[in-house]
Enzyme design. Structure first.
Site, PDB file in Angstrom:
ATOM      1  N   HIS A  72       0.855  -1.194   0.000  1.00 14.17           N
ATOM      2  CA  HIS A  72       0.000   0.000   0.000  1.00 14.17           C
ATOM      3  C   HIS A  72       0.889   1.241   0.000  1.00 14.17           C
ATOM      4  O   HIS A  72       1.389   1.671   1.055  1.00 14.17           O
ATOM      5  CB  HIS A  72      -0.921   0.001   1.227  1.00 14.17           C
ATOM      6  CG  HIS A  72      -2.046   0.968   1.133  1.00 14.17           C
ATOM      7  ND1 HIS A  72      -3.373   0.591   1.151  1.00 14.17           N
ATOM      8  CD2 HIS A  72      -2.065   2.310   0.990  1.00 14.17           C
ATOM      9  CE1 HIS A  72      -4.147   1.661   1.043  1.00 14.17           C
ATOM     10  NE2 HIS A  72      -3.368   2.723   0.945  1.00 14.17           N
TER      11      HIS A  72
ATOM     12  N   HIS B 218       1.060   5.127  -2.029  1.00 16.11           N
ATOM     13  CA  HIS B 218       0.478   6.068  -3.007  1.00 16.11           C
ATOM     14  C   HIS B 218       1.598   6.702  -3.822  1.00 16.11           C
ATOM     15  O   HIS B 218       2.051   7.806  -3.534  1.00 16.11           O
ATOM     16  CB  HIS B 218      -0.371   7.115  -2.286  1.00 16.11           C
ATOM     17  CG  HIS B 218      -1.630   6.536  -1.729  1.00 16.11           C
ATOM     18  ND1 HIS B 218      -2.807   6.484  -2.444  1.00 16.11           N
ATOM     19  CD2 HIS B 218      -1.877   5.929  -0.546  1.00 16.11           C
ATOM     20  CE1 HIS B 218      -3.742   5.888  -1.715  1.00 16.11           C
ATOM     21  NE2 HIS B 218      -3.200   5.535  -0.562  1.00 16.11           N
TER      22      HIS B 218
ATOM     23  N   GLN C 294      -9.982   8.058  -5.280  1.00 15.51           N
ATOM     24  CA  GLN C 294      -9.791   8.955  -4.122  1.00 15.51           C
ATOM     25  C   GLN C 294     -11.040   9.762  -3.786  1.00 15.51           C
ATOM     26  O   GLN C 294     -11.364   9.984  -2.626  1.00 15.51           O
ATOM     27  CB  GLN C 294      -8.623   9.907  -4.410  1.00 15.51           C
ATOM     28  CG  GLN C 294      -8.398  10.984  -3.382  1.00 15.51           C
ATOM     29  CD  GLN C 294      -7.859  10.445  -2.069  1.00 15.51           C
ATOM     30  OE1 GLN C 294      -6.718  10.029  -1.990  1.00 15.51           O
ATOM     31  NE2 GLN C 294      -8.699  10.425  -1.047  1.00 15.51           N
TER      32      GLN C 294
ATOM     33  N   HIS D 287      -9.811   0.597  -0.125  1.00 16.77           N
ATOM     34  CA  HIS D 287      -9.697   1.423   1.084  1.00 16.77           C
ATOM     35  C   HIS D 287     -11.057   1.345   1.765  1.00 16.77           C
ATOM     36  O   HIS D 287     -12.054   1.836   1.219  1.00 16.77           O
ATOM     37  CB  HIS D 287      -9.435   2.879   0.718  1.00 16.77           C
ATOM     38  CG  HIS D 287      -8.036   3.197   0.287  1.00 16.77           C
ATOM     39  ND1 HIS D 287      -7.430   2.619  -0.790  1.00 16.77           N
ATOM     40  CD2 HIS D 287      -7.132   4.074   0.805  1.00 16.77           C
ATOM     41  CE1 HIS D 287      -6.206   3.115  -0.924  1.00 16.77           C
ATOM     42  NE2 HIS D 287      -6.004   3.991   0.018  1.00 16.77           N
TER      43      HIS D 287
ATOM     44  N   GLU E 106     -11.864   3.644   6.463  1.00 18.83           N
ATOM     45  CA  GLU E 106     -10.689   4.409   6.890  1.00 18.83           C
ATOM     46  C   GLU E 106     -11.177   5.678   7.580  1.00 18.83           C
ATOM     47  O   GLU E 106     -11.122   6.782   7.042  1.00 18.83           O
ATOM     48  CB  GLU E 106      -9.797   4.763   5.687  1.00 18.83           C
ATOM     49  CG  GLU E 106      -8.489   5.432   6.095  1.00 18.83           C
ATOM     50  CD  GLU E 106      -7.670   5.935   4.923  1.00 18.83           C
ATOM     51  OE1 GLU E 106      -8.133   5.832   3.770  1.00 18.83           O
ATOM     52  OE2 GLU E 106      -6.561   6.440   5.158  1.00 18.83           O
TER      53      GLU E 106
ATOM     54  N   ASP F 199       2.135   3.317   2.943  1.00 16.21           N
ATOM     55  CA  ASP F 199       1.019   4.199   2.581  1.00 16.21           C
ATOM     56  C   ASP F 199       1.472   5.563   2.061  1.00 16.21           C
ATOM     57  O   ASP F 199       1.426   5.837   0.870  1.00 16.21           O
ATOM     58  CB  ASP F 199       0.066   4.366   3.776  1.00 16.21           C
ATOM     59  CG  ASP F 199      -1.272   5.004   3.394  1.00 16.21           C
ATOM     60  OD1 ASP F 199      -1.464   5.320   2.213  1.00 16.21           O
ATOM     61  OD2 ASP F 199      -2.126   5.169   4.281  1.00 16.21           O
TER      62      ASP F 199
HETATM   63 FE   FE2 Z   1      -4.189   4.706   0.997  1.00 13.39          FE
END
Ligand code: FE2
Length: 432
Positions: free
Chosen positions: A56, A58, A151, A209, A212, A308
């Protein structure tokens, strides 16, 4: 023999071992290997592990903290706002430069498998397009798996569904969702169903995701479990974050944990960003915001750790070191018991390999791919405690990273001695 590693400490084996590599595979593991390799590594009693995997990261958003402005609150929502501003003007050259840099940081820290999560709501899909180009360029040093991540939501974003499907047509390996970011609960459920529909249609794996948030009413993970089981996708699905699990009551949490096990869903925890970004609105006493890692592991759910965010709108810090992230989890996740600390190494090696679906060729066993690292540590506890450097990173029998750790000289009285934070044996006259 193409390569021989001498005097290595291997997990689960007493003593020190020699390991031979031939034709990119482990060829022998013995207490002593006679004869010389074309190349030799003296591990000097240090711990040799299969490589780390970071599922994970980005990669389209690394190294851009402060652009256009720093996250002043440190919270998740401000980070999302800043990312929205940033992606209006980023370009492929900026993304390529930063992603390549962080890929090198990860590899230098022993990571040979990365799942890059790329924004599928960028109208131009620049992140995915750039990383698809990079993927082939870096294949000699890292296995890149690319995941499309909406996102701004799939149904909250006007063009979200079409954009996400386009990512799969472009070649994303993995499809993601963000049900807790949709405007309504029903859209959150549709988000998950749509992701699974796409996964079936294009024969891809899933990494969503999910939940979260520090809102204990966010319970989309239950739909993920159901979809994975009802579609026969056990083992092909990952659930990232599930930070709301911290707020679930025990009856509900253990129902979910049972269903995660039944669905064989891989849980990916991101302690760096979760500990920093989540639960900013709650006063004191303040909950943690983290998946229940220890409960999950104890009931047989596969859990792995990921980095992440590395210097992005959500997280100004970050150094792409999974041992550092594991160290944080040992503290923040209340997993600082002796056996629990050792489990950190499982989570970033074998558990990660299961998440990447690479188990068949993974591990330090005769016949498997000669991918491995040698840490500057004699055991698992020191590896996590010291966030050890990788003295060597080897991919398919070829050394791709060599590290010379820093040396500290302490001038004390008339002597100069090296200080390396490692335990020295007591002199023999000291008795317990
Ligand atoms: Fe993420």
């Amino acid at each position: 023999m193409d390569l021989v590693i001498r005097n290595a400490c291997l997990r689960g084996k007493d003593g020190l071992w020699d390991i031979a590599v031939e034709n990119k595979k482990f060829a022998a593991i013995l207490p002593k290997i006679l004869g010389n390799g074309k190349k030799e590594i003296d591990a000097q009693g240090n711990l040799m592990l299969p490589p780390f995997g970071d599922p994970h990261l980005h990669l389209d958003a690394v190294l851009c903290s402060g652009e256009p402005r720093y996250n002043m609150s440190g919270g998740l929502l401000e980070g999302i706002q800043i990312w929205g501003e940033r992606k209006k003007y980023h370009n492929k050259e900026m993304i390529r430069h930063n992603a390549l840099e962080v890929i090198k940081w990860e590899v230098a820290h022993g990571v040979l498998h990365i799942r890059g999560h790329l924004d599928a709501t960028d109208p131009h899909l620049l992140g995915l397009e750039t990383l698809l180009e990079i993927k082939d360029q870096v294949k000699d040093i890292v296995n890149l798996q690319l995941s499309a991540f909406p996102q701004d939501g799939i149904f909250t974003n006007p063009n979200g569904a079409a954009q996400l499907e386009k990512c799969l047509k472009m070649g994303a390996d993995c499809v993601g969702g963000a049900p807790h970011l949709e405007m309504t609960y029903l859209d959150g459920v549709r988000d998950i169903q749509f992701v699974f529909d796409l996964a079936e249609k294009y024969d891809r794996i899933v990494d969503i995701h999910v939940d979260e948030t520090a809102d204990g009413n966010s319970r989309f993970i239950e739909y993920m479990c159901k979809e994975a089981v009802s579609r026969g996708m056990e083992g092909l699905v990952s659930a990232s974050h599930i930070t709301a699990m911290d707020q679930y009551n025990n009856d509900y949490a253990f129902k979910i944990i049972g269903n995660l096990k039944r669905a064989d869903i891989n849980v990916i925890t991101n302690p760096t960003s979760n500990s920093a970004c989540e639960n900013r609105l709650e006063g004191y006493p303040k909950h943690r915001a983290l998946a229940r890692v220890n409960d999950l592991l104890e009931r047989g759910v596969n859990v792995t750790i990921a980095n992440d965010s590395v210097m992005n709108p959500w997280h100004i810090l970050g150094q792409s070191n999974l041992l550092h992230t594991a160290n944080l989890l040992a503290h923040y996740g209340h997993m600082n018991g002796f056996t629990q600390i050792k489990k950190m190494i499982d989570m970033i090696t074998y558990n990660s390999a299961k998440t990447f679906l690479i188990q068949d060729d993974y591990g330090i066993d005769v016949g498997k791919n000669a991918d491995f690292i040698v840490l500057d540590a004699k055991n698992e506890i020191d590896a996590v405690r010291l966030c050890s450097e990788c003295l060597y990173v080897v991919k398919e029998g070829k050394i791709i990273v060599e590290t010379i750790p820093a040396k500290r000289s302490l001038h004390f009285r008339e002597d100069v001695e090296l200080v390396d934070m490692k335990i020295k044996p007591y002199p023999s006259k000291v008795k317990f």
